[in-house]
Each structure stands twice: as structure tokens, then as C-alpha cells.
Design a protein around this motif. Structure first.
Motif, PDB file in Angstrom:
ATOM      1  N   ALA A  88      47.353  43.185  37.600  1.00 43.63           N
ATOM      2  CA  ALA A  88      46.653  42.153  37.750  1.00 43.63           C
ATOM      3  C   ALA A  88      46.242  40.449  38.033  1.00 43.63           C
ATOM      4  N   ILE A  89      47.725  40.776  37.881  1.00 42.39           N
ATOM      5  CA  ILE A  89      48.414  39.376  38.256  1.00 42.39           C
ATOM      6  C   ILE A  89      48.417  39.198  39.875  1.00 42.39           C
ATOM      7  N   ALA A  90      49.154  39.877  40.126  1.00 41.36           N
ATOM      8  CA  ALA A  90      49.173  40.708  41.414  1.00 41.36           C
ATOM      9  C   ALA A  90      47.719  40.324  42.177  1.00 41.36           C
ATOM     10  N   GLY A  91      46.758  41.527  41.878  1.00 46.00           N
ATOM     11  CA  GLY A  91      45.676  42.001  42.770  1.00 46.00           C
ATOM     12  C   GLY A  91      45.209  40.423  42.991  1.00 46.00           C
ATOM     13  N   LEU A  92      45.423  39.397  41.864  1.00 40.20           N
ATOM     14  CA  LEU A  92      44.041  38.014  42.045  1.00 40.20           C
ATOM     15  C   LEU A  92      44.509  37.284  42.331  1.00 40.20           C
ATOM     16  N   VAL A  93      46.068  37.361  42.321  1.00 43.08           N
ATOM     17  CA  VAL A  93      46.881  36.208  43.432  1.00 43.08           C
ATOM     18  C   VAL A  93      46.371  36.783  45.358  1.00 43.08           C
ATOM     19  N   ALA A  94      46.526  38.249  45.593  1.00 44.11           N
ATOM     20  CA  ALA A  94      46.326  38.668  46.589  1.00 44.11           C
ATOM     21  C   ALA A  94      44.692  38.688  46.831  1.00 44.11           C
ATOM     22  N   ARG A  95      43.763  37.823  46.216  1.00 47.26           N
ATOM     23  CA  ARG A  95      42.674  38.414  46.651  1.00 47.26           C
ATOM     24  C   ARG A  95      41.832  37.089  46.972  1.00 47.26           C
ATOM     25  N   GLY A  96      43.223  35.873  46.330  1.00 44.72           N
ATOM     26  CA  GLY A  96      42.811  34.718  47.059  1.00 44.72           C
ATOM     27  C   GLY A  96      42.339  33.497  45.498  1.00 44.72           C
ATOM     28  N   VAL A  97      42.284  34.097  44.669  1.00 39.57           N
ATOM     29  CA  VAL A  97      41.823  32.716  43.130  1.00 39.57           C
ATOM     30  C   VAL A  97      43.037  31.886  43.788  1.00 39.57           C
ATOM     31  N   ASP A  98      42.456  30.496  43.187  1.00 41.05           N
ATOM     32  CA  ASP A  98      42.745  29.361  43.118  1.00 41.05           C
ATOM     33  C   ASP A  98      43.702  29.110  42.172  1.00 41.05           C
ATOM     34  N   GLY A  99      43.361  29.752  41.735  1.00 38.50           N
ATOM     35  CA  GLY A  99      44.172  29.675  40.142  1.00 38.50           C
ATOM     36  C   GLY A  99      44.795  30.865  39.018  1.00 38.50           C
ATOM     37  N   LEU A 100      44.861  30.616  38.147  1.00 41.29           N
ATOM     38  CA  LEU A 100      45.672  32.008  36.740  1.00 41.29           C
ATOM     39  C   LEU A 100      45.839  31.311  35.272  1.00 41.29           C
ATOM     40  N   ILE A 101      45.296  32.169  34.793  1.00 39.89           N
ATOM     41  CA  ILE A 101      44.977  31.234  33.241  1.00 39.89           C
ATOM     42  C   ILE A 101      45.785  33.101  32.540  1.00 39.89           C
ATOM     43  N   VAL A 102      46.717  32.560  32.284  1.00 40.61           N
ATOM     44  CA  VAL A 102      46.709  33.943  32.004  1.00 40.61           C
ATOM     45  C   VAL A 102      47.277  34.171  30.022  1.00 40.61           C
ATOM     46  N   PHE A 103      46.922  34.805  29.025  1.00 41.99           N
ATOM     47  CA  PHE A 103      47.950  35.082  28.342  1.00 41.99           C
ATOM     48  C   PHE A 103      48.641  35.932  28.255  1.00 41.99           C
ATOM     49  N   PRO A 104      49.909  36.204  28.215  1.00 37.70           N
ATOM     50  CA  PRO A 104      50.706  37.683  27.781  1.00 37.70           C
ATOM     51  C   PRO A 104      51.167  38.550  27.169  1.00 37.70           C
ATOM     52  N   VAL A 105      51.124  39.166  27.544  1.00 30.76           N
ATOM     53  CA  VAL A 105      51.507  40.443  26.531  1.00 30.76           C
ATOM     54  C   VAL A 105      52.314  40.204  25.165  1.00 30.76           C
ATOM     55  N   HIS A 106      52.090  40.827  24.757  1.00 28.33           N
ATOM     56  CA  HIS A 106      54.003  40.819  23.573  1.00 28.33           C
ATOM     57  C   HIS A 106      54.700  42.059  24.003  1.00 28.33           C
ATOM     58  N   LEU A 160      37.519  30.467  43.165  1.00 31.05           N
ATOM     59  CA  LEU A 160      37.975  31.804  42.114  1.00 31.05           C
ATOM     60  C   LEU A 160      38.507  31.361  41.032  1.00 31.05           C
ATOM     61  N   ILE A 161      39.028  31.563  39.272  1.00 26.55           N
ATOM     62  CA  ILE A 161      39.799  31.411  38.837  1.00 26.55           C
ATOM     63  C   ILE A 161      40.196  33.105  38.174  1.00 26.55           C
ATOM     64  N   GLY A 162      41.480  33.259  38.267  1.00 31.19           N
ATOM     65  CA  GLY A 162      41.584  34.444  37.388  1.00 31.19           C
ATOM     66  C   GLY A 162      41.876  34.317  35.633  1.00 31.19           C
ATOM     67  N   LEU A 163      41.702  35.033  34.804  1.00 27.57           N
ATOM     68  CA  LEU A 163      41.251  35.010  33.662  1.00 27.57           C
ATOM     69  C   LEU A 163      42.489  36.611  32.690  1.00 27.57           C
ATOM     70  N   VAL A 164      43.703  36.033  32.996  1.00 24.59           N
ATOM     71  CA  VAL A 164      44.339  37.418  32.319  1.00 24.59           C
ATOM     72  C   VAL A 164      44.177  38.014  31.422  1.00 24.59           C
ATOM     73  N   LEU A 165      44.238  39.194  30.742  1.00 26.96           N
ATOM     74  CA  LEU A 165      44.343  38.869  28.616  1.00 26.96           C
ATOM     75  C   LEU A 165      44.377  40.541  27.826  1.00 26.96           C
ATOM     76  N   PRO A 166      44.980  40.426  27.210  1.00 25.73           N
ATOM     77  CA  PRO A 166      45.832  41.374  26.475  1.00 25.73           C
ATOM     78  C   PRO A 166      43.819  42.453  26.099  1.00 25.73           C
ATOM     79  N   ASP A 167      43.149  41.485  25.216  1.00 25.91           N
ATOM     80  CA  ASP A 167      41.586  41.431  25.063  1.00 25.91           C
ATOM     81  C   ASP A 167      41.451  40.671  23.684  1.00 25.91           C
TER      82      ASP A 167
END
Length: 390
Positions: A149-167, A103-110
């Protein structure tokens, strides 16, 4: 051969259902949406699975009706062999070295047509090719949503995260903790100053400088800068510095009266009638107060607002004033004001997304990589810029 693409898991499962009699000729097949939910994949992946089955003459698709098992089924063993997959219940995909959950998590504003859609497409496609499932979380530009979102994805056990940070002016503490814990994480579009996180970005300084240089080459000397608040958002800070440095190189002063950087309506969660009306008032006052022949807008939607304001004041584009911006949608939109084709910086979202996944995979293999990776950009000449009026 065990399925190693995500869509092959769906194909293998459906072939197994047909062999076991759980699906019969003439039966309606679950929709793309239902399959995506059931297999926890994207609609792109489920659509691909149905297309493969249709090409193999296992199902037939009818627009407006759905997808159905054909009445005269081919040899399913031969279909499975031809597709190179095992038509038994799908097992674990063959994932890259270092992958545990797949699993890979992607977090972005929109994301939308003007920016972000192609980025998401490239990340999903690259994850699929690597045998990884992608979980996407939108933050709508809110730091609290990003933290959860980040905390939940890490807790779910994703192998890595790609993050588009908020302004924003403050860094997300959950994001900082994730970076400092050396969790496999790659930022896209922007970076965090002083934070040792890998980032895949456009060289926004060079891009804004190129846009400004283009206007200078056309003879413009009074060039304004239009933006949301610049401070503490690396993308906007670099675009401002690129505009400023290009002017300075030509002996032109980046004077404070040429800068409008307090517009809010294009920020996530701020696209509201009151903010739009306030921005229009600010834009009109700004245009009336400055004697300029060109504008650099850091965002496409701001350029739309600016063009509407200019035309409302009787200013012709590009005869009277030129407008240049970032990130015009792939299919130019036509506004009720007769929006011209905008000269703009085109960011390579596909390359950005693919590179981000490559960096995550490299982290999972234990490899090191540069802290910041720049992807190429292109200056696209439109009809909204021309030589400065004499």
C-alpha cells in the motif's frame, strides 16, 4: 471562482451537464457510489454534493428510488453564483502550498464503530477542507499489505501519507525507507520506537494509569491486565506500563500472575473461530486461577469476551468484579449476556485525525513540528465498575 471543496467539483460538473443537455429534467442522477468512483472521492463527499443540489432545488431525492433532476429547473447560472462555484467543467482544486498532486494516502489496518471510524471521518473531512483527495488503503493487519500500500501510493504520486502501522514485532522496511527518505508522513495511534517519524497519538501510558487509578480509588487492590501480545506495539506497551506504574505508585505489585497478554482473536485477520475458542479457554483458565476484583482490558472486544467469560462462571459485574477497557463504541452494544455499560478510556479520534492532516500540511509547507503529538483522552464512568467487594 474555481471549486475548492471536492463536493463542489461534482456540483459544478452536474450543473455543466444540465446546461449542455447531457442531463435533462426527470433524468436519474448517478448514485453516491457511482459519483464517488467517477470523481475518485469518498461516499461522504458525493453524498454532500447531492445534498447541496437538493437544497438548491436542482434534484430531488427519493429513498429507495434514487436521485432525479427536478422537472422545473431553477436558473442554473443563479444557482452556481449562489453556491459560489463556477458551473463549468471542474478544474484543479485550490490546494495547500507545497501540494503537487492533491492526493493524500491513508493506510490503516481496518476501522469499525469501536475504534477507527471517527478517525477516518475526521481525516477525510480535513483533507476535503484543504482541497485534497484522500486515497484509503486497508492492510487488514498484514505487513505485506502495508508494504504494498505504501509503495503503491508513493509511486502514484501522493503528496503525503498518514499511516496507522500494523501490530507486529518487526517494522515494515518500506515504511522505514519512506521515513528515512524524508517523505511527508505522519503516523497515527502508535509510533515506531527509535524512528524519527511524526506521530499523533493518545498518551496511552497516562490513559491506562488513569483507568487503573480509578479502580484503586474504588478500593481495588488486585487488578489484572488483559491484552494481546504487548511487545513491539507502542500502544500496548504504553498501556501495560501505565497499569504497572499506577499499581507501583500505590505500593501494589504488578505480579506476573495478574497478566494475561497472549490473546490473539481481536487482532486483524485473527478473528476466526479457532482463535476465539482458544482465547475463551485462556480467559476461563485465567479467571479461575487468579483472585482479583478488577480487570483492565486494553481493547473493547477483549472486554466483551472477558465479560462473557465472567458471567458464564457466575461472576456478577460490578458486584463481584469490575471491568474497565478502552474504546467503547459511541452507541453501546447490547450483548446476549446483558453487557453492562463499560467504564472506559475514550480516545479523541476526531482530534487525532484533524491533527494528522494539519501535520501533513505543515510538512508540505516545509515547517517543523514535534516528533510526537498527544491528543486528549477522557475517562468515561460506566456501570461496570464499583467499589471493591468487602
Amino acid at each position: 471562482m474555481t471549486p475548492h471543496h471536492l463536493y463542489e467539483r461534482i456540483v459544478a460538473s452536474m450543473l455543466d451537464d444540465l446546461k449542455a443537455g447531457r442531463l435533462r429534467p426527470g433524468d436519474r442522477v448517478p448514485s453516491e457510489h457511482a459519483l464517488a468512483q467517477s470523481f475518485e472521492v469518498s461516499r461522504i463527499t458525493s453524498r454532500r454534493a447531492l445534498e447541496v443540489l437538493a437544497q438548491a432545488s436542482v434534484v430531488e431525492r427519493s429513498q429507495g428510488r434514487g436521485t432525479f433532476v427536478v422537472h422545473d429547473l431553477p436558473d442554473l447560472e443563479r444557482v452556481g453564483a449562489g453556491l459560489g462555484i463556477n458551473p463549468e467543467p471542474a478544474g484543479a482544486v485550490q490546494a495547500a502550498p507545497g501540494v503537487r498532486s492533491g492526493l493524500i494516502g491513508l493506510v490503516l489496518p481496518d476501522f469499525n464503530d469501536s475504534y477507527g471510524l471517527q478517525l477516518v471521518y475526521a481525516i477525510e473531512e480535513s483533507c476535503t477542507q484543504a482541497g485534497l483527495d484522500l486515497i484509503l488503503k486497508r492492510t487488514y493487519g498484514l505487513r505485506g499489505n502495508e508494504e504494498r500500500a505504501i509503495a503503491g501510493l508513493v509511486a502514484r504520486g501522493v503528496d503525503g501519507l498518514i499511516v496507522f502501522p500494523v501490530h507486529g514485532e518487526h517494522y515494515n522496511p518500506v515504511l522505514l525507507k519512506t521515513v528515512l527518505n524524508d517523505f511527508p508522513l505522519v503516523l497515527v495511534d502508535r509510533y515506531l520506537k527509535g524512528i524519527p517519524a511524526q506521530a499523533v497519538v493518545t498518551d496511552n501510558h497516562a490513559a491506562a494509569a488513569a483507568l487503573t487509578e480509578h479502580l484503586i480509588e474504588l478500593g481495588h487492590r488486585e487488578i489484572a491486565f488483559v491484552s494481546p501480545p504487548v511487545e513491539n506495539t507502542s500502544t500496548l506497551e504504553e498501556r501495560f506500563s501505565g497499569w504497572s506504574s499506577a499499581l507501583s505508585r500505590h505500593g501494589l505489585l504488578p505480579r506476573p500472575e495478574l497478566i494475561l497478554s497472549n490473546l490473539l482473536s481481536t487482532l486483524p485477520t485473527q478473528f476466526q473461530p479457532d482463535n476465539i475458542a482458544a482465547d475463551q479457554t485462556l480467559l476461563e483458565a485465567f479467571v479461575r486461577s487468579v483472585e482479583v476484583t478488577a480487570f483492565v482490558c486494553v481493547e473493547y472486544n477483549l472486554a466483551l469476551e472477558l465479560v462473557a467469560t465472567l458471567q458464564g462462571l457466575g461472576r456478577r459485574i460490578p458486584e463481584d468484579v469490575s471491568v474497565a477497557c478502552f474504546d467503547v463504541p459511541h452507541v453501546p452494544l447490547t450483548s446476549p449476556h446483558g453487557l453492562p455499560d463499560l467504564t472506559h478510556i475514550h480516545q479523541n479520534e476526531l482530534d487525532m485525525g484533524r491533527t494528522a492532516v494539519e501535520r501533513i500540511l505543515a510538512r508540505l509547507r516545509g515547517e517543523t513540528a514535534p516528533t510526537r503529538t498527544h491528543v486528549p483522552f477522557e475517562l468515561v464512568q460506566g456501570r461496570s465498575t464499583s467499589s471493591a467487594p468487602i
